[in-house]
Enzyme design. Structure first.
Site, PDB file in Angstrom:
ATOM      1  N   GLY A  10      37.861  32.819  40.102  1.00 32.20           N
ATOM      2  CA  GLY A  10      39.159  33.504  40.581  1.00 32.20           C
ATOM      3  C   GLY A  10      39.443  32.869  41.880  1.00 32.20           C
ATOM      4  N   GLU A  11      40.566  33.619  42.511  1.00 28.43           N
ATOM      5  CA  GLU A  11      41.131  33.295  43.717  1.00 28.43           C
ATOM      6  C   GLU A  11      40.352  33.512  44.950  1.00 28.43           C
ATOM      7  OE1 GLU A  11      44.202  31.824  44.607  1.00 28.43           O
ATOM      8  OE2 GLU A  11      44.402  31.424  42.470  1.00 28.43           O
ATOM      9  N   ARG A  37      35.352  33.331  29.048  1.00 33.32           N
ATOM     10  CA  ARG A  37      36.536  32.438  29.273  1.00 33.32           C
ATOM     11  C   ARG A  37      36.296  31.249  29.848  1.00 33.32           C
ATOM     12  NH1 ARG A  37      39.265  37.106  29.929  1.00 33.32           N
ATOM     13  NH2 ARG A  37      38.774  37.240  32.287  1.00 33.32           N
ATOM     14  N   ARG A  98      34.040  51.462  47.366  1.00 32.98           N
ATOM     15  CA  ARG A  98      34.358  51.684  49.016  1.00 32.98           C
ATOM     16  C   ARG A  98      34.316  53.227  49.272  1.00 32.98           C
ATOM     17  NH1 ARG A  98      39.789  48.406  48.001  1.00 32.98           N
ATOM     18  NH2 ARG A  98      38.862  46.009  47.593  1.00 32.98           N
ATOM     19  N   CYS A 127      42.429  44.304  50.829  1.00 31.63           N
ATOM     20  CA  CYS A 127      42.896  43.337  51.823  1.00 31.63           C
ATOM     21  C   CYS A 127      44.076  43.585  53.032  1.00 31.63           C
ATOM     22  CB  CYS A 127      43.619  42.278  50.958  1.00 31.63           C
ATOM     23  SG  CYS A 127      44.521  42.793  49.793  1.00 31.63           S
ATOM     24  N   GLN A 154      53.261  42.289  50.340  1.00 31.14           N
ATOM     25  CA  GLN A 154      52.219  41.521  50.004  1.00 31.14           C
ATOM     26  C   GLN A 154      52.252  40.350  49.018  1.00 31.14           C
ATOM     27  OE1 GLN A 154      49.957  45.887  50.054  1.00 31.14           O
ATOM     28  NE2 GLN A 154      48.916  44.472  48.976  1.00 31.14           N
ATOM     29  N   GLY A 158      47.452  38.421  45.807  1.00 32.90           N
ATOM     30  CA  GLY A 158      46.857  39.545  45.806  1.00 32.90           C
ATOM     31  C   GLY A 158      46.520  39.986  44.340  1.00 32.90           C
ATOM     32  N   ARG A 228      55.466  44.607  47.316  1.00 29.55           N
ATOM     33  CA  ARG A 228      54.987  42.916  46.660  1.00 29.55           C
ATOM     34  C   ARG A 228      56.146  42.260  46.774  1.00 29.55           C
ATOM     35  NH1 ARG A 228      49.957  41.528  45.602  1.00 29.55           N
ATOM     36  NH2 ARG A 228      49.761  43.555  44.176  1.00 29.55           N
ATOM     37  N   HIS A 235      49.581  37.985  53.522  1.00 24.15           N
ATOM     38  CA  HIS A 235      50.135  39.434  53.597  1.00 24.15           C
ATOM     39  C   HIS A 235      50.686  39.445  54.986  1.00 24.15           C
ATOM     40  CE1 HIS A 235      48.518  40.271  49.562  1.00 24.15           C
ATOM     41  NE2 HIS A 235      47.604  41.121  50.023  1.00 24.15           N
ATOM     42  N   ASN A 302      45.515  36.589  52.700  1.00 21.56           N
ATOM     43  CA  ASN A 302      44.794  37.807  52.327  1.00 21.56           C
ATOM     44  C   ASN A 302      43.515  37.480  51.511  1.00 21.56           C
ATOM     45  OD1 ASN A 302      47.235  36.536  50.712  1.00 21.56           O
ATOM     46  ND2 ASN A 302      46.422  37.502  48.876  1.00 21.56           N
TER      47      ASN A 302
END
Ligand SMILES: NC(=O)c1ccc[n+]([C@@H]2O[C@H](COP(=O)([O-])OP(=O)(O)OC[C@H]3O[C@@H](n4cnc5c(N)ncnc54)[C@H](OP(=O)(O)O)[C@@H]3O)[C@@H](O)[C@H]2O)c1
Length: 325
Positions: A10-11, A37, A98, A127, A154, A158, A228, A235, A302
């Site tokens: 992923g990112e 995948r 969290r 973030c 953002q 994100g 967004r 961000h 971010n």
């Protein structure tokens, strides 16, 4: 050190690998996990070829010291406790844990002391919250924050690689949207997450609750609007903050913000493109009408400051503090 990265394709996962290389973190064995995948995909770490594996309960129990989790809250909820029960310290990027009372929510520059002699799951904050509290924590220590009014700007990253793809596809003529609730190209969307009964969104509630937890002060009032914008990376935030104590001058406020670790106050105008691939939170346009409130603009990458770098910094601090090498 034996390290696993969950969500490695992923990112955030890909950036974690890059930051681990840049920070020269000494790793004896590293394994990469994703969904079915991406199983079999090749990735590289310090020039070494690695094959991405499908995440499974069994592999989590193979004697890992650390896991960096970055595959969304449902994956974390299911798999992170298994990894932690098997003896690993899990640094989790999702929102899953969290707000659990016994789980530390860590921005290492602010509350790394929570990592001392701690084993189990460590949560990485949202973030937008990370870059905001980094700009604010020294002000809070000195003047005690009463209230924060923040509007975020953002980037689409994100929302992960699917968010980036949606903007790029719209740039190529697509009119479809799935990741964002409206077309994002040439547009601004004034809510992120879902809108709760109280009118605030899930993303905004994260900023409220996580700020209080990280700054260890439930009395701080936070009023966020999360927005967004069609920016790929980085961000930005417009922050207005009020204090209990009066400050001496705007110059002292700037010096106080800049005394934060990995925070820079600059005179020039900073935009998201300027901070891509940086590990610094930038603050500019610090201004005020009185000596009990102040406004500023802050920008950070971010994917790095808000996720990968924060997680790697937690890992580095935790391993140094607890002798896990
Ligand atoms: N992007 C940000 O700015 C940011 C900031 C802070 C925190 N976070 C959090 O970090 C996490 C990842 O975000 P991201 O932006 O990197 O998302 P992303 O680009 O969409 O990547 C998601 C990763 O999770 C993997 N994955 C998905 N389902 C899985 C499953 N069932 N089992 C194992 N792996 C699975 C994906 O693997 P495949 O390749 O197989 O699909 C991919 O590696 C999220 O919890 C997000 O909230 C993101």
């Amino acid at each position: 050190m034996k390290l696993g990265i969950v969500g490695a394709t992923g990112e955030v996962g890909r950036k974690m690998l890059k930051v681990l290389e840049e920070y020269k973190v000494k790793v004896d064995e590293i394994r990469l996990f994703a969904s079915e995948r991406s199983a079999g995909k090749e990735m590289f770490f310090n020039g070494q070829k690695l094959i991405v594996e499908k995440l499974s309960e069994e592999t989590l129990k193979e004697g890992f010291d650390y896991f960096l989790f970055s595959a969304g809250a449902s994956v974390s909820k299911k798999f992170a406790p298994i990894a932690a029960e098997s003896g690993a310290t899990v640094i989790d990027n999702s929102s899953a844990f969290r707000m659990e009372l016994d789980i530390p929510l860590v921005v290492p520059e602010i509350n790394a002391h929570l990592l001392k002699e701690y084993r189990g799951i460590v949560a990485n904050p949202n973030c937008s919250t990370i870059q905001m509290v980094l700009a604010l924590y020294k002000l809070h220590e000195r003047y005690k924050i009463k209230e924060i009014v923040v509007s975020t700007y953002q980037s689409v990253s994100g929302a992960g690689y699917k968010g980036i793809n949606e903007l790029l596809e719209q740039e190529n003529g697509s009119k479809e949207f799935q990741i964002f609730p409206k077309q994002i190209l040439h547009n601004v969307i004034p809510f992120i997450g879902s809108i709760e009964e109280n009118g605030f969104t899930t993303e905004e509630m994260k900023m409220i609750n996580e700020t209080r937890k990280i700054l260890n002060d439930p009395s701080i009032n936070v009023f966020p609007t999360t927005v967004r914008v069609p920016v790929l990376y980085g961000h930005s935030e417009s922050v207005f903050v009020t204090f209990e104590k009066e400050y001496e001058s705007l110059d002292v406020v700037k010096q106080t913000i800049a005394s934060g670790e990995n925070v820079k106050v600059v005179d020039e105008i900073i935009t998201p493109i300027d901070v891509e691939d940086s590990d610094i939170t930038f603050v500019c346009r610090v201004r005020a009408f009185d000596t009990k409130s102040v406004m500023f603009w802050n920008v950070a990458d971010n994917i790095r400051v808000g996720a990968a770098t924060n997680a790697v910094r937690i890992l580095v601090k935790h391993s140094a503090m607890n002798g896990v090498m």
